[in-house]
Design a protein around this motif. Structure first.
Motif, PDB file in Angstrom:
ATOM      1  N   ILE A 235       0.508   5.671  -0.546  1.00  0.00           N
ATOM      2  CA  ILE A 235      -0.428   6.797  -0.572  1.00  0.00           C
ATOM      3  C   ILE A 235       0.329   8.060  -0.970  1.00  0.00           C
TER       4      ILE A 235
ATOM      5  N   SER B  82      -4.979   1.478  -8.376  1.00  0.00           N
ATOM      6  CA  SER B  82      -4.855   2.853  -7.901  1.00  0.00           C
ATOM      7  C   SER B  82      -6.220   3.528  -7.957  1.00  0.00           C
TER       8      SER B  82
ATOM      9  N   ASN C 201      -4.209   6.582  -3.911  1.00  0.00           N
ATOM     10  CA  ASN C 201      -4.064   5.359  -3.140  1.00  0.00           C
ATOM     11  C   ASN C 201      -3.683   4.221  -4.082  1.00  0.00           C
TER      12      ASN C 201
ATOM     13  N   TYR D 229       0.839  -1.211   0.000  1.00  0.00           N
ATOM     14  CA  TYR D 229       0.000   0.000   0.000  1.00  0.00           C
ATOM     15  C   TYR D 229       0.861   1.242   0.000  1.00  0.00           C
TER      16      TYR D 229
END
Length: 609
Positions: A395, A443, A433, A393
C-alpha cells in the motif's frame, strides 16, 4: 560482482535502495538520476523499446494504446496533446532525461513534434511531481529517458517500417562500450502522405495531412575514475507537419519546428553520497505558415539555459537527505505575436528526506520553493509512504501540492496576454493498493485533485480573447492495472490491462471538462512460442464531451479499437513483422471533426547484431 548480488549485499548492509543503485551505476548509467528514487514511492509505468514497436507510428499512438492518458489528436500525425486525470496539456510535464522540456510559449508539449524513437525507455507517471520535476507536473509527467551501458562491446540495430498511406519509418542505432567508455548514436526518419479517407464521417478525406520528421541522438559517458564520471547527451529534431483541411478549395497550412536539447553531467558517487551536476541547453524554433505557398505568418524561438545540482546523502543507513537546486534563464522571441524579446530567471531549491524504517516500510517528505522573476510562487510540498504489508499486498500514500507558472503566451501574447496572472496550483491525494497473487499483479489507485486559478482564455470586454485566472477544477477517479506473465518451456504469455475512471468537473459550470472521457480501457496480450510472437492490443474510450456546456449531441461517442501483430525471428538477427491496425474498421475520433484512420496495415523489419 553481478547486479543481483550487489543489490542483495546493499540491502543487507544498509536496508535501503540507494546504496544498491551505486553498484548498478557501474554497469548502467541513467541520465535521470531521480527516476529510480521516484519508482520506490510512486507507480511508474515503463514502456520498453520492444513495446514501442507495437505502436511505432508516433508518440500519440503509443500513449493512447499503452497508458491511461487520453490523447486528443487533430487527425493522425497532426497537433496532439495529453490529458492526465482530467487535466489539460499544460498540466502535463514532458521530461527529457530529468529536464522539463515543456514549451516556453505554450507551456505544454506537442506530442507529435516529440520524437518517438531514440529513447531506451518511456516512463509514464500519473499524479503530481512538481517538487522534483517543476512547473506543469500537476496531472502527471511523461519521461523520455536514455541509459548507457558498460562492458557491452559493439552493437547495432535497424528498425524499418512500411505502412498504409505511404508511411515509412526508419530508425538506426549504433553503440559501443568497454570498462570506461560508453557511446550511443541513433537516427530516425518518418514520413507519410497520410491521405486516409473515412467516408462514414461526412466523406472525410485527410487532405493536406502529410508530415515528415527526423531526429538524431548522441550520448556518451566516460569514467574518469571509479567515483567520477562525465557524460553528454544531445538530441536534434526537425519536423514538417501539414494541417488537414476539409475542402479542396481551402487554403493549406503547415507548421515547421526545429528543437535542440543538450545535457552535460558530472556524477560523483560514493557508497553513502552521490552528487550529480548538470548543465543543459534546450531550444525550440517553430514557424506557422497560414498559406504553405507564402512566407511564414507567425513563429518564435525559445531558449533555456539550465544548471541543476542533485545532492544525495545518507546521514545514517535509515535516514537519507536529498537537496536539489536549479537555476534557469528562459528566453523567448515571437514573430507576429506581439512577443518581442522576453527573458526571465527561474530558480528553485527542493529538499527531500527519506526514512527507511525497514525493508518493508519507507517514507519520503519533500518541500520546494521556486523563485520566478515577476511572479509570486507558492511553497510546494509532497509526502509519500510505502508499506509492504505482506508479500502479496503493498500500500502506498501520496499527498502533494503542485503548480504551473504562466507561459510566455499567457503573459505576453498580443492581444490578450495578461502579465498579472498567478500560477495555477493543485492539491492531490492518492492511495495505491497492490496485490500480487499467483503471478497476477493488480494495482488500484483512487485519487482526488483540486486545481485552483486555472488559466483560461475568454472573450474580454475589448472584444478579443484574454487570459484570466478564472477556473477551478475538481477531479477524482480510479486508475487500475493488472499484469500477468507465465512462462512454460518455449511458451511465454504476458498481458497488461488498464482501466481508468475520471470525473473532472469545472466547478464554475458543474460540467465535465472537455476531452476527458469518463471511462478508458486499454490492454495488450502477448503470446510467444520460441521465435514467433503474436500480440493483440485493444482500446475502449467512453463518452467524451467536446464543448464546455457538455452537449450530448456534440460529444464523441464511445468506441473500441483492436490491433494485432505477428512477428518471427530468423537466424537470431532478423525479425519480420506484420500488423493490422483497427481490425474491426471502427470509425472513431479523439477530437471533433477529425476522424482517425480505419483499418490499415504495416510491415516491419528489425535487424540486431
Amino acid at each position: 560482482m553481478n547486479i543481483k548480488k550487489s543489490l542483495a549485499l546493499a540491502f543487507s548492509a544498509y536496508g535501503c535502495f540507494l546504496f544498491g543503485q551505486e553498484k548498478i551505476i557501474d554497469t548502467v548509467y541513467i541520465f535521470d538520476s531521480q527516476m529510480n528514487k521516484v519508482k520506490r514511492f510512486h507507480q511508474v509505468n515503463t514502456i520498453s523499446p520492444e513495446d514501442l514497436k507495437k505502436n511505432s507510428t508516433n508518440l500519440s499512438e503509443l500513449l493512447r494504446f499503452q497508458s491511461p492518458v487520453y490523447i486528443k489528436e487533430n487527425g493522425r500525425g497532426a497537433v496532439s496533446s495529453p490529458s492526465f486525470r482530467g487535466t489539460t496539456a499544460q498540466q502535463t510535464a514532458f521530461v527529457w532525461n530529468g529536464i522539463n522540456i515543456n514549451s516556453n510559449f505554450l507551456g505544454q508539449g506537442d506530442i507529435n513534434n516529440i520524437s518517438l524513437q531514440g529513447y531506451d525507455q518511456i516512463d509514464v507517471k500519473a499524479g503530481g511531481g512538481s517538487v522534483i520535476y517543476g512547473s506543469g507536473a500537476i496531472g502527471g509527467s511523461i519521461h523520455l529517458n536514455n541509459t548507457l551501458d558498460y562492458h557491452k562491446g559493439f552493437h547495432a540495430s535497424l528498425f524499418s517500417e512500411a505502412a498504409s498511406y505511404s508511411t515509412f519509418n526508419n530508425f538506426v542505432r549504433l553503440s559501443f562500450s568497454n570498462d570506461r567508455l560508453s557511446v550511443k548514436v541513433s537516427g530516425n526518419h518518418s514520413q507519410s502522405e497520410n491521405d486516409y479517407e473515412v467516408k462514414e464521417s461526412q466523406n472525410y478525406i485527410n487532405r493536406n495531412g502529410q508530415y515528415n520528421n527526423s531526429s538524431f541522438n548522441l550520448a556518451t559517458a566516460y569514467k574518469i575514475s571509479s567515483r567520477h564520471q562525465l557524460s553528454w547527451i544531445s538530441e536534434f529534431f526537425n519536423g514538417d507537419q501539414h494541417y488537414p483541411v476539409f475542402f479542396e478549395s481551402s487554403t493549406r497550412t503547415k507548421y515547421e519546428t526545429q528543437n535542440v536539447r543538450s545535457l552535460i553531467s558530472w556524477d560523483w558517487n560514493r557508497p553513502e553520497l552521490t552528487n550529480s551536476l548538470k548543465a543543459a541547453y534546450t531550444e525550440e524554433n517553430f514557424q506557422y505558415f497560414g498559406n504553405i505557398d507564402q512566407p511564414k505568418s507567425s513563429g518564435g524561438t525559445g531558449k533555456n539555459y539550465i544548471v541543476k545540482n542533485d545532492f544525495n546523502y545518507f546521514i545514517t543507513p535509515k535516514w537519507n537527505v536529498n537537496i536539489i537546486g536549479e537555476f534557469q534563464v528562459n528566453k523567448g522571441e515571437g514573430y507576429e505575436s506581439g512577443i518581442s524579446q522576453v527573458s526571465r530567471n527561474v530558480g528553485s531549491v527542493a529538499g527531500l528526506v527519506r526514512y527507511f524504517a525497514s525493508q518493508n516500510l519507507r517514507f519520503e517528505g519533500g518541500i520546494k520553493k521556486d523563485f520566478i522573476e515577476d511572479i509570486s510562487s507558492p511553497v510546494l510540498f509532497s509526502f509519500s509512504g510505502k508499506w509492504d504489508a505482506a508479500r502479496w499486498y503493498h500500500i502506498g500514500l501520496n499527498v502533494s501540492k503542485n503548480f504551473r507558472f504562466p507561459s510566455f503566451n499567457d503573459l505576453y501574447w498580443q492581444k490578450g496576454g495578461n502579465p498579472d496572472l498567478k500560477p495555477e496550483t493543485s492539491h492531490q491525494f492518492e492511495l495505491r493498493n497492490e496485490w500480487m497473487i499467483a503471478g497476477i499483479q493488480l494495482s488500484v489507485t483512487p485519487y482526488y485533485m483540486r486545481i485552483n486559478d486555472m488559466i483560461n482564455w475568454l472573450p474580454g470586454p475589448a472584444g478579443y480573447y484574454e487570459a484570466f485566472n478564472t477556473r477551478n477544477v475538481e477531479s477524482y477517479g480510479i486508475e487500475s492495472r493488472i499484469e500477468y506473465e507465465k512462462k512454460s518451456g518455449k511458451h511465454l504469455l504476458k498481458s497488461v490491462l488498464g482501466y481508468s475512471y475520471t470525473s473532472s468537473t469545472n466547478l464554475d459550470t458543474g460540467n465535465q471538462m472537455v476531452y476527458v472521457p469518463f471511462h478508458k480501457f486499454f490492454g495488450t496480450v502477448d503470446y510467444q512460442y520460441d521465435l514467433v510472437r503474436l500480440y493483440v492490443q485493444g482500446l475502449y474510450n467512453g463518452l467524451t464531451y467536446t464543448e464546455a456546456n457538455a452537449k450530448r449531441s456534440e460529444a464523441i461517442d464511445p468506441y473500441f479499437v483492436l490491433n494485432a501483430g505477428l512477428s518471427g525471428t530468423i537466424s537470431r538477427y532478423y525479425t519480420l513483422g506484420i500488423k493490422v491496425n483497427n481490425i474491426f474498421d471502427q470509425v472513431y475520433k479523439t477530437v471533433a471533426y477529425y476522424p482517425l484512420p480505419k483499418r490499415n496495415y504495416s510491415v516491419t523489419l528489425s535487424i540486431n547484431f
